[in-house]
Motif scaffolding. Structure first.
Motif, PDB file in Angstrom:
ATOM      1  N   GLU A 184      32.994  41.192  38.933  1.00  0.00           N
ATOM      2  CA  GLU A 184      33.890  40.044  39.153  1.00  0.00           C
ATOM      3  C   GLU A 184      33.712  38.944  38.110  1.00  0.00           C
ATOM      4  OE1 GLU A 184      35.098  40.317  43.857  1.00  0.00           O
ATOM      5  OE2 GLU A 184      33.355  39.074  43.308  1.00  0.00           O
ATOM      6  N   PRO A 185      32.492  38.597  37.688  1.00  0.00           N
ATOM      7  CA  PRO A 185      32.350  37.578  36.637  1.00  0.00           C
ATOM      8  C   PRO A 185      32.938  37.999  35.287  1.00  0.00           C
ATOM      9  CG  PRO A 185      30.304  37.808  37.855  1.00  0.00           C
ATOM     10  CD  PRO A 185      31.180  38.951  38.269  1.00  0.00           C
ATOM     11  N   LEU A 186      33.181  39.299  35.096  1.00  0.00           N
ATOM     12  CA  LEU A 186      33.779  39.779  33.851  1.00  0.00           C
ATOM     13  C   LEU A 186      35.301  39.773  33.905  1.00  0.00           C
ATOM     14  CD1 LEU A 186      31.463  42.870  33.096  1.00  0.00           C
ATOM     15  CD2 LEU A 186      31.198  40.486  32.346  1.00  0.00           C
ATOM     16  N   GLY A 187      35.863  39.317  35.026  1.00  0.00           N
ATOM     17  CA  GLY A 187      37.312  39.230  35.143  1.00  0.00           C
ATOM     18  C   GLY A 187      37.966  40.407  35.837  1.00  0.00           C
ATOM     19  N   PHE A 188      37.174  41.261  36.480  1.00  0.00           N
ATOM     20  CA  PHE A 188      37.729  42.402  37.196  1.00  0.00           C
ATOM     21  C   PHE A 188      38.163  41.989  38.601  1.00  0.00           C
ATOM     22  CE2 PHE A 188      35.539  44.696  33.892  1.00  0.00           C
ATOM     23  CZ  PHE A 188      36.237  45.887  33.756  1.00  0.00           C
ATOM     24  N   ARG A 189      39.259  42.553  39.045  1.00  0.00           N
ATOM     25  CA  ARG A 189      39.702  42.416  40.426  1.00  0.00           C
ATOM     26  C   ARG A 189      39.138  43.611  41.186  1.00  0.00           C
ATOM     27  NH1 ARG A 189      44.465  42.671  39.430  1.00  0.00           N
ATOM     28  NH2 ARG A 189      45.151  44.668  40.290  1.00  0.00           N
ATOM     29  N   VAL A 190      38.195  43.360  42.074  1.00  0.00           N
ATOM     30  CA  VAL A 190      37.431  44.420  42.723  1.00  0.00           C
ATOM     31  C   VAL A 190      37.969  44.655  44.133  1.00  0.00           C
ATOM     32  CG1 VAL A 190      35.140  45.207  43.424  1.00  0.00           C
ATOM     33  CG2 VAL A 190      35.401  43.785  41.369  1.00  0.00           C
ATOM     34  N   ARG A 191      38.074  45.924  44.500  1.00  0.00           N
ATOM     35  CA  ARG A 191      38.576  46.293  45.823  1.00  0.00           C
ATOM     36  C   ARG A 191      37.705  47.408  46.401  1.00  0.00           C
ATOM     37  NH1 ARG A 191      43.101  49.812  47.750  1.00  0.00           N
ATOM     38  NH2 ARG A 191      43.304  50.553  45.595  1.00  0.00           N
ATOM     39  N   TRP A 192      37.368  47.291  47.668  1.00  0.00           N
ATOM     40  CA  TRP A 192      36.641  48.337  48.384  1.00  0.00           C
ATOM     41  C   TRP A 192      37.650  49.129  49.206  1.00  0.00           C
ATOM     42  CZ3 TRP A 192      32.560  51.175  48.344  1.00  0.00           C
ATOM     43  CH2 TRP A 192      32.161  51.891  49.487  1.00  0.00           C
ATOM     44  N   ILE A 193      37.624  50.460  49.069  1.00  0.00           N
ATOM     45  CA  ILE A 193      38.530  51.334  49.804  1.00  0.00           C
ATOM     46  C   ILE A 193      37.713  52.039  50.882  1.00  0.00           C
ATOM     47  CG2 ILE A 193      40.152  53.255  49.650  1.00  0.00           C
ATOM     48  CD1 ILE A 193      40.382  52.650  46.636  1.00  0.00           C
ATOM     49  N   ARG A 229      32.768  59.419  55.293  1.00  0.00           N
ATOM     50  CA  ARG A 229      31.997  58.844  54.200  1.00  0.00           C
ATOM     51  C   ARG A 229      32.311  57.357  54.077  1.00  0.00           C
ATOM     52  NH1 ARG A 229      30.112  62.942  55.184  1.00  0.00           N
ATOM     53  NH2 ARG A 229      29.695  64.750  53.839  1.00  0.00           N
ATOM     54  N   ALA A 230      31.578  56.653  53.212  1.00  0.00           N
ATOM     55  CA  ALA A 230      31.696  55.194  53.122  1.00  0.00           C
ATOM     56  C   ALA A 230      33.035  54.751  52.548  1.00  0.00           C
ATOM     57  CB  ALA A 230      30.558  54.647  52.264  1.00  0.00           C
ATOM     58  N   GLY A 231      33.389  55.282  51.388  1.00  0.00           N
ATOM     59  CA  GLY A 231      34.584  54.842  50.689  1.00  0.00           C
ATOM     60  C   GLY A 231      34.325  54.735  49.200  1.00  0.00           C
ATOM     61  N   HIS A 232      35.237  54.068  48.495  1.00  0.00           N
ATOM     62  CA  HIS A 232      35.157  53.965  47.038  1.00  0.00           C
ATOM     63  C   HIS A 232      35.306  52.511  46.605  1.00  0.00           C
ATOM     64  CE1 HIS A 232      35.699  58.186  47.484  1.00  0.00           C
ATOM     65  NE2 HIS A 232      37.018  58.165  47.578  1.00  0.00           N
ATOM     66  N   LEU A 233      34.727  52.202  45.451  1.00  0.00           N
ATOM     67  CA  LEU A 233      34.927  50.896  44.827  1.00  0.00           C
ATOM     68  C   LEU A 233      35.817  51.075  43.612  1.00  0.00           C
ATOM     69  CD1 LEU A 233      32.499  48.025  44.183  1.00  0.00           C
ATOM     70  CD2 LEU A 233      33.669  49.003  42.205  1.00  0.00           C
ATOM     71  N   THR A 234      36.850  50.259  43.517  1.00  0.00           N
ATOM     72  CA  THR A 234      37.697  50.271  42.336  1.00  0.00           C
ATOM     73  C   THR A 234      37.827  48.854  41.805  1.00  0.00           C
ATOM     74  OG1 THR A 234      39.871  50.915  41.445  1.00  0.00           O
ATOM     75  CG2 THR A 234      39.825  50.076  43.697  1.00  0.00           C
ATOM     76  N   ALA A 235      37.862  48.703  40.497  1.00  0.00           N
ATOM     77  CA  ALA A 235      37.940  47.390  39.865  1.00  0.00           C
ATOM     78  C   ALA A 235      38.893  47.475  38.688  1.00  0.00           C
ATOM     79  CB  ALA A 235      36.552  46.938  39.395  1.00  0.00           C
ATOM     80  N   THR A 236      39.788  46.502  38.588  1.00  0.00           N
ATOM     81  CA  THR A 236      40.828  46.534  37.569  1.00  0.00           C
ATOM     82  C   THR A 236      40.755  45.291  36.696  1.00  0.00           C
ATOM     83  OG1 THR A 236      42.261  47.750  39.081  1.00  0.00           O
ATOM     84  CG2 THR A 236      43.305  46.754  37.153  1.00  0.00           C
ATOM     85  N   HIS A 237      40.794  45.520  35.385  1.00  0.00           N
ATOM     86  CA  HIS A 237      40.849  44.425  34.413  1.00  0.00           C
ATOM     87  C   HIS A 237      42.161  44.551  33.642  1.00  0.00           C
ATOM     88  CE1 HIS A 237      40.096  42.152  30.712  1.00  0.00           C
ATOM     89  NE2 HIS A 237      39.163  41.496  31.398  1.00  0.00           N
ATOM     90  N   SER A 238      43.003  43.546  33.734  1.00  0.00           N
ATOM     91  CA  SER A 238      44.311  43.569  33.072  1.00  0.00           C
ATOM     92  C   SER A 238      44.240  42.832  31.744  1.00  0.00           C
ATOM     93  CB  SER A 238      45.373  42.924  33.966  1.00  0.00           C
ATOM     94  OG  SER A 238      45.512  43.649  35.171  1.00  0.00           O
TER      95      SER A 238
END
Length: 431
Positions: free
Chosen positions: A69-78, A85-94
């Motif tokens: 997040e400090p690098l400018g990524f929009r982070v989402r937990w799925i 199972r737990a799920g996945h982490l995805t992070a997007t930098h535009s």
């Protein structure tokens, strides 16, 4: 998308090619932040995140979120409770519109569940021991180090990057179509996929990976007439389930084999009664020496380099099962979906060519393609049909999946620098 061949790319670079100022800054940042990166790796390793420990996987995801997040990524937990199972982490930098979109792949889970005695990080010189020290927490640490280096050099700001970290790579949830739907969708949106699992080496040389084989499980079930053993081989009694099972498995060995294809038999049971447990990992059998076996079961896997090879192997195996010794009342083979193949495409080889230009500019040896027989299946295979990919941007290691797992710490800095420069160069190119 057209890629230049390696010869053309190297010819376009001066013989004494130098890193740009931003690329030198990336290298300097990776080296300066070694302590920070190792600290993150130690914290992740010390948090158990076995595939069947959802709470632990989410805690590691929170550590990664705090870095991205400090690098400018929009982070989402799925969350994926429906898959077990737990799920996945995805992070997007535009970044800049119209430039190549990169997909970075890794995983948060390990094979070591909370009841494993192997739980803590221990450093011994240039080696770091611990669950997931390489596979894949070491790879995640390398990924973050490379992104931090890009951020420091200003090359992350214009880059379009998606990070996708699964929480069940080592033991995927079910149904698979749900467990991997988001990853497949991310692959369809990307122009290049980079997998941060471990760096392969041969003879002390770093290798590039442009292919991974599939893995599919199979189950063979035999039912036959049970009878007194004095009648075995006769027309009335037949050969029994165990002989039929042996015939089929040996025919697999002799008739199905072809280059890059393997099929393992991992579990066998036969007798008067034979059955698998619900998970298919244990078998129970009863019988006597003087009774012809009525039940037999076997489980194994099938690994191939292309879907066409999978289809050929399945057809041959089904044909072998359909033949029969006397006395068999039922013989069937069932296949389960697993990891698809990542075939060694021209686009994948072109990405390795691009990495080799980076290697030359860093003064490192060029990386030859690794024989895919020497690499297991992985998550990048789920996007391989849609996007060019490269595997092995994580650190080198030994003993993965065992209590002897240890990461080669100096390889982390080499890999993070390679990745940062490669991603910076790719992200500037037009789609």
């Amino acid at each position: 998308m057209r890629w230049l061949g390696l010869a053309a790319l190297l010819a376009a670079v001066p013989a004494a090619a130098q890193l740009s100022s931003s690329e030198q800054r990336m290298k300097t940042t990776v080296d300066a932040e070694q302590g920070r990166t190792l600290g993150l790796l130690e914290r992740m390793v010390n948090q158990n995140s076995g595939s069947q420990n959802p709470a632990g996987v989410e805690k590691v995801a929170a550590m990664v979120r705090a870095e991205l997040e400090p690098l400018g990524f929009r982070v989402r937990w799925i969350p994926l409770p429906q898959t077990g199972r737990a799920g996945h982490l995805t992070a997007t930098h535009s970044g800049k519109r119209g430039t190549k979109r990169l997909l970075l792949i890794g995983h948060l889970d390990t094979v070591f569940e909370p009841d494993s005695p192997f739980q803590r990080w221990v450093r011994e010189g240039d080696k770091g021991f611990g669950p997931g020290a390489s596979d894949n927490k070491g790879g995640v640490a390398v990924m973050i180090a490379s992104l931090r280096a890009m951020h420091a050099a200003g090359t992350l700001k214009p880059a379009n990057v998606t990070v996708f970290l699964t929480g069940d790579e080592e033991d995927p949830g079910s149904p698979q179509r749900v467990a991997r739907a988001d990853l497949i969708a991310a692959g369809k949106e990307a122009d290049a996929a980079l997998d941060f699992e471990g760096l392969a080496q041969e003879g002390g040389r770093d290798m590039g990976s442009v292919a991974r084989r599939s893995v599919n499980d199979w189950t063979l079930t035999i039912r036959a007439r049970g009878a007194h053993s004095s009648g075995v081989f006769s027309a009335g009694s037949g050969f029994g389930a165990n002989y039929e099972l042996a015939r089929i498995i040996d025919a697999f060995r002799r008739e199905v084999a072809e280059p890059s294809l393997t099929f393992n038999v991992g579990l066998i049971a036969g007798g008067t009664k034979a059955q698998l447990d619900a998970g298919g990992i244990r078998a129970e059998a009863t019988g006597k020496t003087n009774i012809i076996a009525a039940d037999a079961v076997a489980r194994g896997d099938l690994r191939a380099l292309s879907q066409e090879q999978i289809d050929r192997a399945k057809a041959k195996m089904k044909a072998i099962v359909a033949q029969s010794l006397g006395g068999v009342t039922e013989a069937r083979i069932e296949f389960e979906d697993g990891y698809p193949p990542m075939a060694p495409s021209a686009g994948n080889r072109a990405l390795l060519d691009r990495l080799n230009v980076v290697n030359r500019d860093l003064g490192l040896s060029l990386m030859a393609p690794l024989d895919p027989l020497k690499r297991g299946a992985g998550d990048i295979s789920f996007v391989a049909a849609d996007v060019d990919g490269l595997v092995g941007l994580g650190p080198s290691s030994t003993g993965d999946h065992t209590p002897a797992e240890r990461v080669d710490i100096p390889s982390m800095w080499r890999q993070a620098t390679r990745a940062a420069i490669l991603m910076s160069r790719l992200s500037r190119e037009r789609r």
